[in-house]
Design an enzyme around this catalytic site. Structure first.
Site, PDB file in Angstrom:
ATOM      1  N   SER A  98      32.495  43.492  42.685  1.00  0.00           N
ATOM      2  CA  SER A  98      34.031  43.760  41.911  1.00  0.00           C
ATOM      3  C   SER A  98      34.279  43.728  41.209  1.00  0.00           C
ATOM      4  O   SER A  98      34.143  44.572  40.095  1.00  0.00           O
ATOM      5  CB  SER A  98      33.960  42.338  42.773  1.00  0.00           C
ATOM      6  N   ASP A 243      41.175  47.404  39.069  1.00  0.00           N
ATOM      7  CA  ASP A 243      39.615  47.305  39.516  1.00  0.00           C
ATOM      8  C   ASP A 243      38.543  48.143  39.239  1.00  0.00           C
ATOM      9  O   ASP A 243      38.881  49.040  40.293  1.00  0.00           O
ATOM     10  CB  ASP A 243      39.604  45.188  39.651  1.00  0.00           C
ATOM     11  N   ASP A 245      36.519  48.308  41.411  1.00  0.00           N
ATOM     12  CA  ASP A 245      35.503  48.744  43.028  1.00  0.00           C
ATOM     13  C   ASP A 245      37.327  49.346  43.598  1.00  0.00           C
ATOM     14  O   ASP A 245      37.413  49.470  44.812  1.00  0.00           O
ATOM     15  CB  ASP A 245      34.740  48.035  43.689  1.00  0.00           C
TER      16      ASP A 245
END
Length: 366
Positions: A98, A243, A245
């Site tokens: 993440s 971000d 992902d």
């Protein structure tokens, strides 16, 4: 430091707190708890440089225990969620850490309905993984097969463009000029393609999915201030920042002001309720701004709050038939698309808001 385990999956620093033996254990455990062994498991990843080695190791393990695999390679987490929901798939594993720095990696575990595993399933997964080693992994009599699914991004984009309350033609007519920062992550190709479909002029930075993050990858105000300069230099209408992902969205307005992540959800809820006149409750977590209630009061709609964590928001949405929800970290969940935070969905709702109300991004947040 130990491997971090939570309702969001596992994550750690690769080859320090996360290694290939753990990847195999957790992959095996996930296959055990996801029934229907005849169904494939989807595997996807963000762009981190350790991702390919982890992906290859995981797919090899799943094939050896008899599982077929659909390999989507580098795609946003919400793309993997949508594909898992729409097709006959046992579940999905996304290899990602993440918003953590580039030396980190991890695994997100997705159930067969495209949502993250709930607390009970996570506990079972962790229990099996913790009791697994190379000697008690049971391999299949026949190996599973792997196939690639390169069309996954196109399916995701087409799904977004068909959302009922959007006026796609009006967005196209505006020809928005957008600074796009995809942090060299999983959204690089798909986000640009989506905005091109909407006739946008794009100034794309950090646009190569190589996993090299030139700044702290979490799209918080202190990490994205330099993008304000680009917006002003190019006289852009706004900047969209995600971000690694692709499930969180941050925004910079046309005057170079960073719009805090919490307001991504607030703006999207305002637009959704305005266009749909829906009366179902909006769901968010306990840590999200109370500005959401200020918006929903205008429409006579309640806000229901859940525990922190995407799956907790999703489960609450399902229990009260909510159509929109999310978290104050830039994560917007629209049930018409899929039950997961999605930066692509959030961005199109924002553009629809600007186009249909003839607003600048700065005016929209006033």
């Amino acid at each position: 430091m130990k491997l971090i385990k939570s309702v969001s999956g596992i994550r750690g620093i690769y080859k320090k707190t996360l290694n290939l033996d753990q990847i195999a254990k957790y992959g095996y455990a996930f296959s055990k708890i996801q029934k229907n062994p005849s169904l494939p498991i989807l595997v996807a990843r963000d762009s981190r440089q350790s991702g390919l080695e982890i992906q290859n190791h995981l797919i090899k393990l799943l094939n050896k225990i008899g599982r077929d695999v659909i390999n989507c390679d580098i795609v946003p987490t919400p793309t993997a969620q949508l594909i898992t929901d729409r097709f006959n798939i046992a579940g999905a594993i996304v290899i990602t850490a993440s918003h953590n720095p580039q030396e980190w990696n991890g695994m997100k575990f997705i159930d067969n309905d495209g949502t993250f595993l709930d607390a009970d399933k996570n506990e079972n997964l962790f229990r099996i993984a913790d009791s697994t080693n190379e000697t008690n992994i049971k391999y299949g009599d026949t190996e599973g097969e792997s196939s690639n699914f390169i069309e996954s991004i196109d399916l995701h984009i087409n799904d977004i463009l068909s959302i009922n309350f959007l006026d796609v033609e009006k967005i196209k007519q505006k020809r928005f000029k957008i600074v796009l920062d995809t942090i060299n992550g999983a959204s690089c190709l798909g986000f640009k393609k989506l905005l091109e479909e909407l006739n946008c002029e794009i100034i794309h930075i950090n646009n190569t999915p190589n996993g090299i993050f030139p700044r702290n990858p979490e799209p918080k105000t202190e990490n994205i201030k330099e993008i304000s300069t680009l917006v002003l230099e190019h006289s852009a209408d706004l900047a969209l920042i995600t971000d690694p992902d692709g499930d969180r969205l941050a925004i910079v307005d046309n005057k170079g002001n960073v719009i805090i992540e919490e307001n991504t959800l607030v703006l999207c809820v305002d637009e959704f309720l305005s266009k749909t006149k829906a009366q179902q409750a909006v769901v968010t977590n306990l840590s999200t701004t109370s500005a959401l209630e200020d918006i929903t009061k205008k429409y006579g709609v309640n806000v229901i709050r859940s525990a922190v964590g995407e799956i907790n928001v999703v489960n609450q949405m399902k229990s009260c038939d909510a159509l929109i929800g999310g978290e104050g970290n830039g994560g917007v969940i629209l049930s018409e698309s899929h039950y997961g935070r999605d930066a692509f969905v959030a961005s199109v709702i924002i553009l629809n808001h600007l186009a249909s109300n003839n607003l600048t991004m700065h005016e929209a947040q006033q």
